[in-house]
Scaffold this motif. Structure first.
Motif, PDB file in Angstrom:
ATOM      1  N   LEU A   1      -1.332  -5.779   3.780  1.00  0.00           N
ATOM      2  CA  LEU A   1      -0.534  -5.853   2.553  1.00  0.00           C
ATOM      3  C   LEU A   1       0.872  -5.288   2.762  1.00  0.00           C
ATOM      4  CD1 LEU A   1      -3.212  -4.859  -0.123  1.00  0.00           C
ATOM      5  CD2 LEU A   1      -2.405  -7.148   0.495  1.00  0.00           C
ATOM      6  N   LEU A   2       0.970  -4.276   3.601  1.00  0.00           N
ATOM      7  CA  LEU A   2       2.284  -3.695   3.867  1.00  0.00           C
ATOM      8  C   LEU A   2       3.215  -4.663   4.588  1.00  0.00           C
ATOM      9  CD1 LEU A   2       1.114  -0.106   4.791  1.00  0.00           C
ATOM     10  CD2 LEU A   2       2.760  -0.661   2.973  1.00  0.00           C
ATOM     11  N   THR A   3       2.662  -5.687   5.217  1.00  0.00           N
ATOM     12  CA  THR A   3       3.514  -6.681   5.887  1.00  0.00           C
ATOM     13  C   THR A   3       4.074  -7.706   4.918  1.00  0.00           C
ATOM     14  OG1 THR A   3       1.727  -8.247   6.407  1.00  0.00           O
ATOM     15  CG2 THR A   3       2.103  -6.444   7.970  1.00  0.00           C
ATOM     16  N   VAL A   4       3.472  -7.826   3.718  1.00  0.00           N
ATOM     17  CA  VAL A   4       3.943  -8.842   2.757  1.00  0.00           C
ATOM     18  C   VAL A   4       4.525  -8.224   1.490  1.00  0.00           C
ATOM     19  CG1 VAL A   4       2.264 -10.520   3.601  1.00  0.00           C
ATOM     20  CG2 VAL A   4       1.680  -9.102   1.629  1.00  0.00           C
ATOM     21  N   ALA A   5       4.301  -6.935   1.273  1.00  0.00           N
ATOM     22  CA  ALA A   5       4.724  -6.290   0.027  1.00  0.00           C
ATOM     23  C   ALA A   5       5.883  -5.335   0.265  1.00  0.00           C
ATOM     24  CB  ALA A   5       3.548  -5.526  -0.581  1.00  0.00           C
ATOM     25  N   ASP A   6       6.716  -5.195  -0.748  1.00  0.00           N
ATOM     26  CA  ASP A   6       7.750  -4.169  -0.701  1.00  0.00           C
ATOM     27  C   ASP A   6       7.118  -2.784  -0.825  1.00  0.00           C
ATOM     28  OD1 ASP A   6       9.652  -6.196  -0.608  1.00  0.00           O
ATOM     29  OD2 ASP A   6       9.869  -6.243  -2.785  1.00  0.00           O
ATOM     30  N   ARG A   7       6.100  -2.717  -1.679  1.00  0.00           N
ATOM     31  CA  ARG A   7       5.461  -1.428  -1.955  1.00  0.00           C
ATOM     32  C   ARG A   7       3.980  -1.676  -2.248  1.00  0.00           C
ATOM     33  NH1 ARG A   7       5.931   2.133  -6.785  1.00  0.00           N
ATOM     34  NH2 ARG A   7       7.046   0.395  -7.761  1.00  0.00           N
ATOM     35  N   VAL A   8       3.123  -0.752  -1.824  1.00  0.00           N
ATOM     36  CA  VAL A   8       1.685  -0.861  -2.041  1.00  0.00           C
ATOM     37  C   VAL A   8       1.178   0.439  -2.653  1.00  0.00           C
ATOM     38  CG1 VAL A   8      -0.583  -1.100  -0.938  1.00  0.00           C
ATOM     39  CG2 VAL A   8       1.358  -2.461  -0.101  1.00  0.00           C
ATOM     40  N   THR A   9       0.331   0.310  -3.670  1.00  0.00           N
ATOM     41  CA  THR A   9      -0.431   1.458  -4.166  1.00  0.00           C
ATOM     42  C   THR A   9      -1.891   1.171  -3.908  1.00  0.00           C
ATOM     43  OG1 THR A   9       1.137   2.065  -5.911  1.00  0.00           O
ATOM     44  CG2 THR A   9      -1.146   2.764  -6.206  1.00  0.00           C
ATOM     45  N   VAL A  10      -2.565   2.109  -3.246  1.00  0.00           N
ATOM     46  CA  VAL A  10      -3.981   1.938  -2.943  1.00  0.00           C
ATOM     47  C   VAL A  10      -4.771   3.031  -3.645  1.00  0.00           C
ATOM     48  CG1 VAL A  10      -3.746   3.238  -0.780  1.00  0.00           C
ATOM     49  CG2 VAL A  10      -5.718   1.740  -1.107  1.00  0.00           C
ATOM     50  N   VAL A  11      -5.859   2.630  -4.297  1.00  0.00           N
ATOM     51  CA  VAL A  11      -6.744   3.574  -4.986  1.00  0.00           C
ATOM     52  C   VAL A  11      -8.009   3.724  -4.150  1.00  0.00           C
ATOM     53  CG1 VAL A  11      -8.056   4.061  -7.084  1.00  0.00           C
ATOM     54  CG2 VAL A  11      -5.842   2.879  -7.235  1.00  0.00           C
ATOM     55  N   GLU A  12      -8.341   4.950  -3.788  1.00  0.00           N
ATOM     56  CA  GLU A  12      -9.529   5.213  -2.965  1.00  0.00           C
ATOM     57  C   GLU A  12     -10.280   6.414  -3.538  1.00  0.00           C
ATOM     58  OE1 GLU A  12     -12.582   5.427  -0.947  1.00  0.00           O
ATOM     59  OE2 GLU A  12     -11.259   3.736  -0.431  1.00  0.00           O
ATOM     60  N   ARG A  13     -11.555   6.209  -3.808  1.00  0.00           N
ATOM     61  CA  ARG A  13     -12.374   7.261  -4.432  1.00  0.00           C
ATOM     62  C   ARG A  13     -12.792   8.352  -3.459  1.00  0.00           C
ATOM     63  NH1 ARG A  13     -18.142   5.422  -6.690  1.00  0.00           N
ATOM     64  NH2 ARG A  13     -18.377   5.083  -4.436  1.00  0.00           N
ATOM     65  N   ASP A  14     -13.060   7.982  -2.216  1.00  0.00           N
ATOM     66  CA  ASP A  14     -13.576   8.920  -1.215  1.00  0.00           C
ATOM     67  C   ASP A  14     -12.443   9.849  -0.748  1.00  0.00           C
ATOM     68  OD1 ASP A  14     -14.315  10.076   1.323  1.00  0.00           O
ATOM     69  OD2 ASP A  14     -15.918   8.605   1.464  1.00  0.00           O
ATOM     70  N   PRO A  15     -12.555  11.160  -0.969  1.00  0.00           N
ATOM     71  CA  PRO A  15     -11.466  12.076  -0.587  1.00  0.00           C
ATOM     72  C   PRO A  15     -11.161  12.045   0.912  1.00  0.00           C
ATOM     73  CG  PRO A  15     -13.043  13.187  -2.033  1.00  0.00           C
ATOM     74  CD  PRO A  15     -13.659  11.877  -1.647  1.00  0.00           C
ATOM     75  N   THR A  16     -12.183  11.894   1.733  1.00  0.00           N
ATOM     76  CA  THR A  16     -11.968  11.848   3.186  1.00  0.00           C
ATOM     77  C   THR A  16     -11.152  10.627   3.569  1.00  0.00           C
ATOM     78  OG1 THR A  16     -14.051  13.023   3.590  1.00  0.00           O
ATOM     79  CG2 THR A  16     -13.114  11.765   5.429  1.00  0.00           C
ATOM     80  N   LEU A  17     -11.487   9.491   2.994  1.00  0.00           N
ATOM     81  CA  LEU A  17     -10.758   8.260   3.305  1.00  0.00           C
ATOM     82  C   LEU A  17      -9.349   8.283   2.719  1.00  0.00           C
ATOM     83  CD1 LEU A  17     -13.566   5.571   2.894  1.00  0.00           C
ATOM     84  CD2 LEU A  17     -12.555   6.444   5.015  1.00  0.00           C
ATOM     85  N   ALA A  18      -9.202   8.854   1.534  1.00  0.00           N
ATOM     86  CA  ALA A  18      -7.870   8.947   0.941  1.00  0.00           C
ATOM     87  C   ALA A  18      -6.937   9.762   1.834  1.00  0.00           C
ATOM     88  CB  ALA A  18      -7.948   9.563  -0.460  1.00  0.00           C
ATOM     89  N   GLU A  19      -7.444  10.863   2.356  1.00  0.00           N
ATOM     90  CA  GLU A  19      -6.630  11.689   3.249  1.00  0.00           C
ATOM     91  C   GLU A  19      -6.356  10.951   4.566  1.00  0.00           C
ATOM     92  OE1 GLU A  19      -4.285  14.606   4.782  1.00  0.00           O
ATOM     93  OE2 GLU A  19      -4.941  14.261   2.700  1.00  0.00           O
ATOM     94  N   PHE A  20      -7.349  10.241   5.071  1.00  0.00           N
ATOM     95  CA  PHE A  20      -7.131   9.462   6.290  1.00  0.00           C
ATOM     96  C   PHE A  20      -6.022   8.439   6.085  1.00  0.00           C
ATOM     97  CE2 PHE A  20      -7.961   5.510   8.629  1.00  0.00           C
ATOM     98  CZ  PHE A  20      -7.755   5.964   9.921  1.00  0.00           C
ATOM     99  N   LEU A  21      -6.032   7.759   4.941  1.00  0.00           N
ATOM    100  CA  LEU A  21      -4.986   6.764   4.669  1.00  0.00           C
ATOM    101  C   LEU A  21      -3.603   7.412   4.663  1.00  0.00           C
ATOM    102  CD1 LEU A  21      -6.749   4.704   1.840  1.00  0.00           C
ATOM    103  CD2 LEU A  21      -6.235   3.906   4.156  1.00  0.00           C
TER     104      LEU A  21
END
Length: 288
Positions: free
Chosen positions: A70-90
């Motif tokens: 998505l970052l290759t086609v979008a100016d800006r991306v917002t991603v919602v992630e419930r898992d705290p471990t994965l959110a921090e990894f992102l």
């Protein structure tokens, strides 16, 4: 740590992302990571040609394989992630994009967090909440490309008179044109889900009918489809406690006999709208 974009010819490799995150998908928590590069690459391409990609919303970022595309086609991306471990990894994996304010990671439940103003959404939805998320997004009137269980996707896009047609079909069609654009095999995910998946594209548009009140219309649909095997006459009478009608008999008496003798699965959205309008006018709907 930024993972860079050199994993697979400029795209992050989904299997490598899973390894870097140090996680394994957990089916009990609806974690089925999409790992097929071809499907990942095609997902953004299913957007309408004129879609505004200035701010793309992704629900359920996981380890970031789709986020990367998505970052290759979008100016800006917002991603919602419930898992705290994965959110921090992102945040760590895409540290450069976060620093450049091209990516925002929102940690939390997609049904509870405040969603930003977005221009479109492309998401591999957690299947357990896919219906609720879809109907949180559809009223926003933006193009959507969403991954669902195949059965759910086919019901969402179904035409009147088919086995799949139901409340979901009419409700989704109230907000947008809905089409299944691709089916996705179990093997595209890690771990594999028990069912096949499908990608749905919704293109927002106003319905070709009028209703007096959206909330009443949607509640009326919910009511009559709880008795889809009954005639509309009986369905309207038997579900007044759901639809909120104070005088269901008045609706049945005022409606056309042909319509009331049919079952909900053979009633078109426009006919539902006309009947809901009649019910609103003569049926004494409480609370609307």
């Amino acid at each position: 740590m930024s993972g860079g974009n050199a994993d697979t010819g400029g795209r992050r490799d989904p299997d490598a992302l899973i390894r870097r995150a140090g996680v394994r998908g957990n089916p009990d928590f609806d974690q089925h990571f999409l790992v097929d590069d071809r499907v990942l690459d095609r997902l953004p391409s299913h957007l309408p040609d004129d879609a505004d990609t200035s701010h793309v919303l992704e629900i359920g970022g996981g380890t970031g394989a789709l986020t990367d595309r998505l970052l290759t086609v979008a100016d800006r991306v917002t991603v919602v992630e419930r898992d705290p471990t994965l959110a921090e990894f992102l945040r760590q994996e895409f540290a450069d994009e976060v620093s450049d304010e091209r990516l925002t990671v929102v940690e939390g439940d997609a049904l509870a967090v405040d969603l930003p103003d977005f221009s479109t959404s492309v998401s591999n939805l957690p299947y357990g909440i896919s219906s609720e998320v879809a109907f949180r997004l559809l009223p926003r009137g933006k193009p959507l490309v969403l991954m669902f269980q195949r059965e759910f996707a086919e019901r969402m896009a179904a035409d009147p008179g088919t086995d799949e047609y139901g409340r979901l079909s009419v409700t989704a069609g109230h907000y947008a044109d809905v089409e299944v654009v691709e089916t996705v095999p179990k093997e595209a995910f890690d771990p594999r889900p028990r069912v096949e998946s499908a990608i749905v594209r919704t293109t927002p548009r106003a319905p070709d009918y009028d209703v007096p009140d959206d909330d009443f219309f949607l509640q009326f649909l919910k009511a009559v489809f709880t008795q889809r095997r009954k005639t509309m006459r009986n369905a309207v009478r038997n579900t007044a406690h759901i639809s909120g009608l104070g005088d269901a008999d008045a609706v049945v008496e005022a409606a056309e006999e042909d319509l009331m003798s049919r079952r909900a699965g053979n009633v078109t959205p426009a006919e539902f709208a006309a009947l809901a309008t009649l019910a609103y006018d003569v049926g004494d709907p409480g609370g609307y």
